[in-house]
Design a protein around this motif. Structure first.
Motif, PDB file in Angstrom:
ATOM      1  N   GLN A  33       0.833  -1.200   0.000  1.00 44.88           N
ATOM      2  CA  GLN A  33       0.000   0.000   0.000  1.00 44.88           C
ATOM      3  C   GLN A  33       0.869   1.252   0.000  1.00 44.88           C
ATOM      4  O   GLN A  33       0.587   2.204  -0.727  1.00 44.88           O
ATOM      5  CB  GLN A  33      -0.925   0.014   1.213  1.00 44.88           C
ATOM      6  N   LEU A  36       2.011   1.742  -3.492  1.00 41.30           N
ATOM      7  CA  LEU A  36       1.005   2.291  -4.391  1.00 41.30           C
ATOM      8  C   LEU A  36       0.776   3.770  -4.117  1.00 41.30           C
ATOM      9  O   LEU A  36       0.585   4.567  -5.037  1.00 41.30           O
ATOM     10  CB  LEU A  36      -0.316   1.539  -4.233  1.00 41.30           C
ATOM     11  N   MET A  37       0.811   4.139  -2.838  1.00 41.55           N
ATOM     12  CA  MET A  37       0.573   5.534  -2.502  1.00 41.55           C
ATOM     13  C   MET A  37       1.705   6.423  -2.964  1.00 41.55           C
ATOM     14  O   MET A  37       1.521   7.621  -3.171  1.00 41.55           O
ATOM     15  CB  MET A  37       0.399   5.683  -0.989  1.00 41.55           C
ATOM     16  N   ASP A  39       3.589   5.828  -5.768  1.00 45.50           N
ATOM     17  CA  ASP A  39       3.884   5.526  -7.174  1.00 45.50           C
ATOM     18  C   ASP A  39       5.053   4.559  -7.332  1.00 45.50           C
ATOM     19  O   ASP A  39       5.837   4.675  -8.280  1.00 45.50           O
ATOM     20  CB  ASP A  39       4.184   6.816  -7.968  1.00 45.50           C
ATOM     21  N   ARG A  40       5.196   3.636  -6.403  1.00 47.79           N
ATOM     22  CA  ARG A  40       6.231   2.620  -6.550  1.00 47.79           C
ATOM     23  C   ARG A  40       5.558   1.271  -6.815  1.00 47.79           C
ATOM     24  O   ARG A  40       4.346   1.191  -6.962  1.00 47.79           O
ATOM     25  CB  ARG A  40       7.069   2.522  -5.268  1.00 47.79           C
ATOM     26  N   ILE A  41       6.382   0.212  -6.878  1.00 47.59           N
ATOM     27  CA  ILE A  41       5.821  -1.120  -7.097  1.00 47.59           C
ATOM     28  C   ILE A  41       5.799  -1.898  -5.790  1.00 47.59           C
ATOM     29  O   ILE A  41       4.850  -2.611  -5.500  1.00 47.59           O
ATOM     30  CB  ILE A  41       6.622  -1.872  -8.176  1.00 47.59           C
ATOM     31  N   ASN A  44       8.552  -7.297  -4.480  1.00 51.31           N
ATOM     32  CA  ASN A  44       7.962  -8.345  -5.314  1.00 51.31           C
ATOM     33  C   ASN A  44       8.994  -9.376  -5.733  1.00 51.31           C
ATOM     34  O   ASN A  44       8.784 -10.090  -6.686  1.00 51.31           O
ATOM     35  CB  ASN A  44       7.312  -7.727  -6.562  1.00 51.31           C
ATOM     36  N   ARG A  45      10.114  -9.473  -5.011  1.00 48.07           N
ATOM     37  CA  ARG A  45      11.182 -10.345  -5.485  1.00 48.07           C
ATOM     38  C   ARG A  45      11.165 -11.738  -4.890  1.00 48.07           C
ATOM     39  O   ARG A  45      11.745 -12.639  -5.467  1.00 48.07           O
ATOM     40  CB  ARG A  45      12.536  -9.691  -5.197  1.00 48.07           C
ATOM     41  N   TRP A 316      -7.210  -0.564   6.241  1.00 47.67           N
ATOM     42  CA  TRP A 316      -6.781   0.269   5.114  1.00 47.67           C
ATOM     43  C   TRP A 316      -6.646   1.721   5.566  1.00 47.67           C
ATOM     44  O   TRP A 316      -5.648   2.390   5.258  1.00 47.67           O
ATOM     45  CB  TRP A 316      -7.798   0.171   3.972  1.00 47.67           C
ATOM     46  N   THR A 320      -3.352   3.997   5.580  1.00 49.22           N
ATOM     47  CA  THR A 320      -3.290   5.259   4.844  1.00 49.22           C
ATOM     48  C   THR A 320      -2.822   6.382   5.760  1.00 49.22           C
ATOM     49  O   THR A 320      -1.976   7.198   5.378  1.00 49.22           O
ATOM     50  CB  THR A 320      -4.670   5.601   4.256  1.00 49.22           C
ATOM     51  N   ILE A 321      -3.362   6.406   6.987  1.00 41.78           N
ATOM     52  CA  ILE A 321      -2.936   7.440   7.929  1.00 41.78           C
ATOM     53  C   ILE A 321      -1.459   7.272   8.240  1.00 41.78           C
ATOM     54  O   ILE A 321      -0.700   8.233   8.264  1.00 41.78           O
ATOM     55  CB  ILE A 321      -3.788   7.358   9.211  1.00 41.78           C
ATOM     56  N   TRP A 323       0.887   6.122   6.429  1.00 40.49           N
ATOM     57  CA  TRP A 323       1.782   6.520   5.354  1.00 40.49           C
ATOM     58  C   TRP A 323       1.514   7.934   4.855  1.00 40.49           C
ATOM     59  O   TRP A 323       2.037   8.319   3.817  1.00 40.49           O
ATOM     60  CB  TRP A 323       1.707   5.522   4.198  1.00 40.49           C
ATOM     61  N   THR A 324       0.634   8.671   5.542  1.00 41.03           N
ATOM     62  CA  THR A 324       0.377  10.046   5.116  1.00 41.03           C
ATOM     63  C   THR A 324       0.963  11.057   6.084  1.00 41.03           C
ATOM     64  O   THR A 324       1.582  12.033   5.664  1.00 41.03           O
ATOM     65  CB  THR A 324      -1.147  10.285   4.996  1.00 41.03           C
ATOM     66  N   LEU A 325       0.767  10.803   7.384  1.00 44.18           N
ATOM     67  CA  LEU A 325       1.144  11.819   8.361  1.00 44.18           C
ATOM     68  C   LEU A 325       2.567  11.607   8.856  1.00 44.18           C
ATOM     69  O   LEU A 325       3.001  10.474   9.029  1.00 44.18           O
ATOM     70  CB  LEU A 325       0.189  11.761   9.553  1.00 44.18           C
TER      71      LEU A 325
ATOM     72  N   LEU B  25      -4.964  12.926   3.449  1.00 39.83           N
ATOM     73  CA  LEU B  25      -5.434  11.559   3.203  1.00 39.83           C
ATOM     74  C   LEU B  25      -6.075  11.451   1.830  1.00 39.83           C
ATOM     75  O   LEU B  25      -5.923  10.447   1.141  1.00 39.83           O
ATOM     76  CB  LEU B  25      -6.448  11.147   4.273  1.00 39.83           C
ATOM     77  N   ASN B  35      -3.340   4.226  -8.833  1.00 42.19           N
ATOM     78  CA  ASN B  35      -2.317   3.234  -9.156  1.00 42.19           C
ATOM     79  C   ASN B  35      -2.858   1.818  -9.074  1.00 42.19           C
ATOM     80  O   ASN B  35      -2.497   0.960  -9.878  1.00 42.19           O
ATOM     81  CB  ASN B  35      -1.126   3.395  -8.220  1.00 42.19           C
ATOM     82  N   ALA B  53       3.260   2.847 -11.669  1.00 39.72           N
ATOM     83  CA  ALA B  53       4.439   3.155 -10.867  1.00 39.72           C
ATOM     84  C   ALA B  53       5.515   3.740 -11.763  1.00 39.72           C
ATOM     85  O   ALA B  53       5.515   3.522 -12.974  1.00 39.72           O
ATOM     86  CB  ALA B  53       4.965   1.905 -10.183  1.00 39.72           C
ATOM     87  N   THR B  55       8.615   3.037 -11.147  1.00 43.35           N
ATOM     88  CA  THR B  55       9.751   2.170 -10.899  1.00 43.35           C
ATOM     89  C   THR B  55      10.285   1.566 -12.197  1.00 43.35           C
ATOM     90  O   THR B  55       9.507   1.170 -13.061  1.00 43.35           O
ATOM     91  CB  THR B  55       9.328   1.030  -9.964  1.00 43.35           C
TER      92      THR B  55
END
Lengths: 360, 197
Positions: A33, A36-37, A39-41, A44-45, A316, A320-321, A323-325, B25, B35, B53, B55
């Motif tokens: 999450q 995604l917030m 803009d990364r992936i 996943n390795r 969720w 979100t909180i 990763w936002t604040l 938020l 995304n 993304a 990336t």
């Protein structure tokens, strides 16, 4: 007798699987999450035979790493307390789920099964007692490490958690005044009614201020960003500084389990728990008069599903909180707790009391 | 933002925190849902262009290198294949990391060139990739344009580049990106490839 024990064990297995799976999956959710917030992936390795499954195997890789890593104990550390510290932490995070109802009654073979592990008539009080004990695992671990930085982290943790413990109790008194009970199953049943015949009588509508305050205090209790002054891994060094391997893993798991816990309590107290709007024990009764008869098992399934969905939504939201604040400074945490949340919740109690008296 | 605005007391609206938190938020969750939708559409093969993304999945896909990027060293050759280096020791002298070791030798067969290196070692474990050696060289014998970035070895000794290796290195390859003579990037095919595999 044997049947009763079997049913309790089944419910226990269900609750533990629910909580631990959510706790484990949250490590994956947190990675993906946040990715995604931003803009990364995201991770996943980790793969098994080349199958990556959008990074889900990282959860397993984490577990394997934690278990196989050396569990180092400093020479000066208090052996016994250092060892049981993380255990205490996880224990008190987990036992709180005993009183959370995840459904109404399920009837199998004429036998009524209450979909709640322990139908305690002091439900909410038990929850707060358990949440209050959670600080012991943190402080004991920090003190037993015999590391000054860890001890400072533990002090910050205890100061924060005890301050917010007070607010945690006060914020929901308004709701309890409306519900007139502290048993969680009864609280959820109370929220099954409707206002003016169509609006579900959920706690969030009855106590919007209490809801926001409780969520804030709950996030502070789970010691995650923006209230992670006790941990502050990368800058100010937290209470689990000396822990490695599974000891650290258990502290981390505690945080995630507490996140699930806060979600579950919030849902139970303010979002109608397992209630589905207009769903009664025998099926849907829509406000426009239509009805839809349902079997008991279907109703129970819908209720458990509804509870799970609501918990997932709050997970969720908390992520979100998180990763936002940015993190609150220590004095800001104290000011927020004592100078804003506590007075506002006291005023909330006053106003709720006035309204209840006037409506009588 | 004006620097003085930072010290203005907060207005009541700002002191409430909640409006600011909700707008924050909103921003982050809009990124999240946008995304997520793009990733799902891509996974269902409904949409191939837009990415969820920014990336670049590194070992599989390489990003373009700027032509002037300083990468692993190479030694240039004369037309007859001998090293261009005249062992003047300029690079060894100017090197701030002191990672170049040259042993000079006389070049007897060609009287026009007085010296040549007998050995020319660069310890990449010490090199700071400042490019001073390239600047200092009077005969354009050393360049840092191989485009090789993945420099690693299990031993310290393995990090030392000798003359033989450096003479055989080529300038930046298509493997990274194609350039025109003016140094402009021509091909970016790999950027259009499917990144989700």
């Amino acid at each position: 007798m044997v049947e009763g024990i079997g049913i309790v064990l089944l419910k226990l297995a269900f609750v533990l699987l629910f909580v631990l799976n959510f706790g484990g999956l949250l490590t994956w959710v947190e990675r993906k999450q946040s990715a995604l917030m931003q803009d990364r992936i995201g991770a996943n390795r980790a793969s098994i035979f080349g199958i990556r499954l959008i990074g889900l195997f990282h959860t397993i890789a984490d577990a394997v790493k934690m278990f196989t890593k050396e569990s180092f104990r400093p020479v000066a550390a208090e052996k016994f307390l250092f060892t049981i510290g993380p255990g205490i932490s996880v224990f008190f995070a987990l036992v709180g789920f005993a009183v959370i109802p995840f459904g109404d009654v399920l009837i199998i073979g004429g036998k009524e099964i209450n979909l709640q592990l322990a139908p305690l008539n002091i439900g909410v009080l038990y929850l707060f007692a358990v949440a209050g004990m959670a600080v012991y695992g943190v402080v004991l671990g920090a003190w037993a490490s015999k590391n000054n930085f860890a001890l400072l982290g533990g002090l910050r943790a205890s100061a924060q958690m005890i301050s917010y413990e007070v607010a945690l109790g006060v914020t929901i008194i308004g709701s309890l005044m409306i519900y007139q009970t502290v048993e969680l199953q009864e609280i959820v049943r109370w929220q099954g009614g409707t206002l003016w015949g169509w609006l579900p009588k959920w706690g969030v509508l009855m106590q919007p201020v209490g809801f926001i305050l409780f969520l804030t205090v709950g996030i502070a209790q789970s010691k995650r960003v923006p209230f992670d002054a006790p941990e502050g891994e990368s800058e100010i060094i937290g209470y689990f500084l000396e822990y490695s391997g599974m000891g650290f893993g258990m502290y981390m798991l505690t945080d995630f389990v507490e996140t699930v816990m806060i979600s579950a309590i919030t849902v139970t107290l303010f979002l109608g728990g397992w209630q589905v709007p207009y769903l009664m024990a025998d099926g849907f009764h829509f406000p426009w008069g239509a009805t839809w008869q349902l079997e008991n098992w279907a109703v129970a399934l819908l209720q458990v599903g509804s509870f799970t969905l609501k918990v997932m939504f709050f997970l969720w939201l908390q992520m979100t909180i998180r990763w936002t604040l940015p993190r609150f400074r220590y004095d800001q945490i104290m000011r927020l707790g004592w100078k804003y949340i506590l007075p506002i919740s006291l005023v909330n109690i006053l106003i709720t009391g006035l309204i209840i008296t006037l409506l009588k | 933002m004006n620097i003085h605005d930072k010290y203005k007391p907060l207005t009541f609206w700002e002191k409430l925190y909640l409006p600011a938190i909700i707008s924050g938020l909103w921003l982050t969750s809009m990124h999240f849902f946008r995304n997520l939708t793009l990733h799902i559409l891509r996974a269902l093969r409904l949409r191939k262009t837009a990415d969820g993304a920014v990336t670049i999945q590194y070992p599989e896909f390489l990003r373009p290198l700027f032509p002037r990027l300083r990468t692993m060293h190479r030694l240039t050759k004369r037309d007859d294949g001998t090293p261009r280096c005249v062992a003047c020791m300029m690079c060894e002298t100017v090197c701030p990391a002191k990672c170049i070791y040259i042993i000079a030798d006389e070049k007897l067969e060609n009287p026009e060139i007085e010296k040549m290196p007998e050995s020319f070692d660069i310890d990449l474990g010490l090199c700071i990739f400042c490019g001073y050696c390239v600047e200092a060289c009077p005969v354009d014998a050393i360049r840092m344009d191989t485009g090789i970035l993945e420099i690693s070895n299990l031993t310290r000794k393995g990090m030392v580049l000798d003359m033989e290796t450096m003479l055989n290195l080529e300038p930046m390859q298509d493997r990274y990106v194609k350039y025109t003579k003016e140094g402009e990037i021509v091909s970016q095919e790999y950027l259009k490839q499917d990144l989700s595999k």
